[in-house]
Design a protein around this motif. Structure first.
Motif, PDB file in Angstrom:
ATOM      1  N   ASP A  16    -132.259  43.201 -63.249  1.00 42.44           N
ATOM      2  CA  ASP A  16    -130.782  44.305 -62.427  1.00 42.44           C
ATOM      3  C   ASP A  16    -130.508  44.805 -63.327  1.00 42.44           C
ATOM      4  OD1 ASP A  16    -128.433  45.303 -61.984  1.00 42.44           O
ATOM      5  OD2 ASP A  16    -128.006  42.047 -61.758  1.00 42.44           O
ATOM      6  N   GLU A  75    -128.739  47.716 -62.347  1.00 43.19           N
ATOM      7  CA  GLU A  75    -127.411  48.587 -63.216  1.00 43.19           C
ATOM      8  C   GLU A  75    -126.286  47.867 -63.507  1.00 43.19           C
ATOM      9  OE1 GLU A  75    -123.449  48.155 -60.130  1.00 43.19           O
ATOM     10  OE2 GLU A  75    -124.883  47.497 -58.881  1.00 43.19           O
ATOM     11  N   LEU A  76    -127.168  46.449 -64.037  1.00 42.25           N
ATOM     12  CA  LEU A  76    -126.269  45.555 -64.842  1.00 42.25           C
ATOM     13  C   LEU A  76    -127.017  46.037 -66.448  1.00 42.25           C
ATOM     14  CD1 LEU A  76    -125.048  42.851 -66.791  1.00 42.25           C
ATOM     15  CD2 LEU A  76    -127.450  41.727 -66.008  1.00 42.25           C
ATOM     16  N   ARG A 128    -128.022  49.390 -66.733  1.00 45.03           N
ATOM     17  CA  ARG A 128    -126.701  50.610 -67.025  1.00 45.03           C
ATOM     18  C   ARG A 128    -125.970  50.366 -66.914  1.00 45.03           C
ATOM     19  NH1 ARG A 128    -127.642  55.720 -65.477  1.00 45.03           N
ATOM     20  NH2 ARG A 128    -125.258  56.673 -65.377  1.00 45.03           N
ATOM     21  N   GLN A 129    -124.690  49.354 -66.606  1.00 45.16           N
ATOM     22  CA  GLN A 129    -123.567  49.121 -67.532  1.00 45.16           C
ATOM     23  C   GLN A 129    -123.375  48.479 -68.766  1.00 45.16           C
ATOM     24  OE1 GLN A 129    -122.794  45.905 -64.252  1.00 45.16           O
ATOM     25  NE2 GLN A 129    -121.589  47.596 -62.616  1.00 45.16           N
ATOM     26  N   PHE A 130    -124.024  47.951 -69.395  1.00 48.47           N
ATOM     27  CA  PHE A 130    -123.867  47.357 -70.832  1.00 48.47           C
ATOM     28  C   PHE A 130    -124.533  48.716 -71.666  1.00 48.47           C
ATOM     29  CE2 PHE A 130    -125.353  42.805 -69.562  1.00 48.47           C
ATOM     30  CZ  PHE A 130    -124.872  42.512 -70.296  1.00 48.47           C
ATOM     31  N   TYR A 131    -125.455  49.436 -71.322  1.00 46.20           N
ATOM     32  CA  TYR A 131    -125.965  50.700 -72.160  1.00 46.20           C
ATOM     33  C   TYR A 131    -124.355  51.899 -72.115  1.00 46.20           C
ATOM     34  CZ  TYR A 131    -129.729  49.677 -73.774  1.00 46.20           C
ATOM     35  OH  TYR A 131    -130.719  49.186 -74.263  1.00 46.20           O
ATOM     36  N   ASP A 132    -123.419  51.757 -70.891  1.00 44.56           N
ATOM     37  CA  ASP A 132    -122.187  52.812 -70.440  1.00 44.56           C
ATOM     38  C   ASP A 132    -121.734  52.118 -71.680  1.00 44.56           C
ATOM     39  OD1 ASP A 132    -123.989  53.648 -68.881  1.00 44.56           O
ATOM     40  OD2 ASP A 132    -123.152  53.442 -66.731  1.00 44.56           O
ATOM     41  N   LEU A 133    -121.033  50.831 -71.362  1.00 42.61           N
ATOM     42  CA  LEU A 133    -120.463  50.018 -71.960  1.00 42.61           C
ATOM     43  C   LEU A 133    -120.398  50.543 -73.405  1.00 42.61           C
ATOM     44  CD1 LEU A 133    -119.437  46.505 -70.204  1.00 42.61           C
ATOM     45  CD2 LEU A 133    -117.798  48.958 -70.661  1.00 42.61           C
ATOM     46  N   PHE A 189    -109.799  47.996 -69.234  1.00 39.05           N
ATOM     47  CA  PHE A 189    -110.396  47.057 -70.021  1.00 39.05           C
ATOM     48  C   PHE A 189    -110.544  46.244 -70.637  1.00 39.05           C
ATOM     49  CE2 PHE A 189    -113.132  47.651 -73.616  1.00 39.05           C
ATOM     50  CZ  PHE A 189    -114.759  46.957 -73.065  1.00 39.05           C
TER      51      PHE A 189
END
Length: 140
Positions: free
Chosen positions: A4, A6-7, A9-14, A103
């Motif tokens: 996944d 997208e998941l 990337r979202q972890f790294y973005d956070l 958030f």
């Protein structure tokens, strides 16, 4: 098994969003509402982090807080009110932006997970401390 992306990337973005050493403490402090810099500093200094907090011996300095607040404001995490020129010195307040309020509200399930798995978190923290100081505690 499909990755996944997208998941991930979202972890790294956070992680990037919260990577500043003092950002989480500032966000939690401002969850109570708008505050002046001196009050943010005082509140953060009043926190008791516990033994696992690796930076407990390096308290937040006002100059670092000022730079961090400026950066977080520029990034869109915080709102800085214009100085109140009717007071001396002029008072500037900081508060969370609506997305950051959202958030913090969304973190509730993560907080509950961390309570249920405190032993796992504690083991990981202890392991990282041992790795960073070396097995003999010398840091080598």
């Amino acid at each position: 098994m499909a990755v996944d992306r997208e998941l991930l990337r979202q972890f790294y973005d956070l992680k990037q969003l919260l990577s500043d050493k003092w950002a989480p403490a500032i966000l939690v402090t401002l969850a109570e509402g708008r505050m002046r810099r001196v009050d943010i500093l005082s509140t953060i200094h009043s926190f008791s982090y516990g033994e696992e907090w690796s930076d407990r011996n390096a308290p937040l300095q006002d100059s670092i807080l000022a730079r961090t607040l400026k950066r977080m404001t520029e990034e869109g995490l915080l709102v800085r009110t214009e100085p109140d020129t009717t007071t001396f010195p002029p008072e500037v307040y900081y508060s969370l932006t609506p997305p950051m309020e959202e958030f913090l509200a969304a973190v509730g399930p993560v907080r509950e997970w961390s309570r249920r798995h405190a032993d796992l978190i504690g083991r990981a923290q202890a392991h990282r401390r041992r790795q960073s100081t070396g097995a003999d505690g010398t840091g080598e």
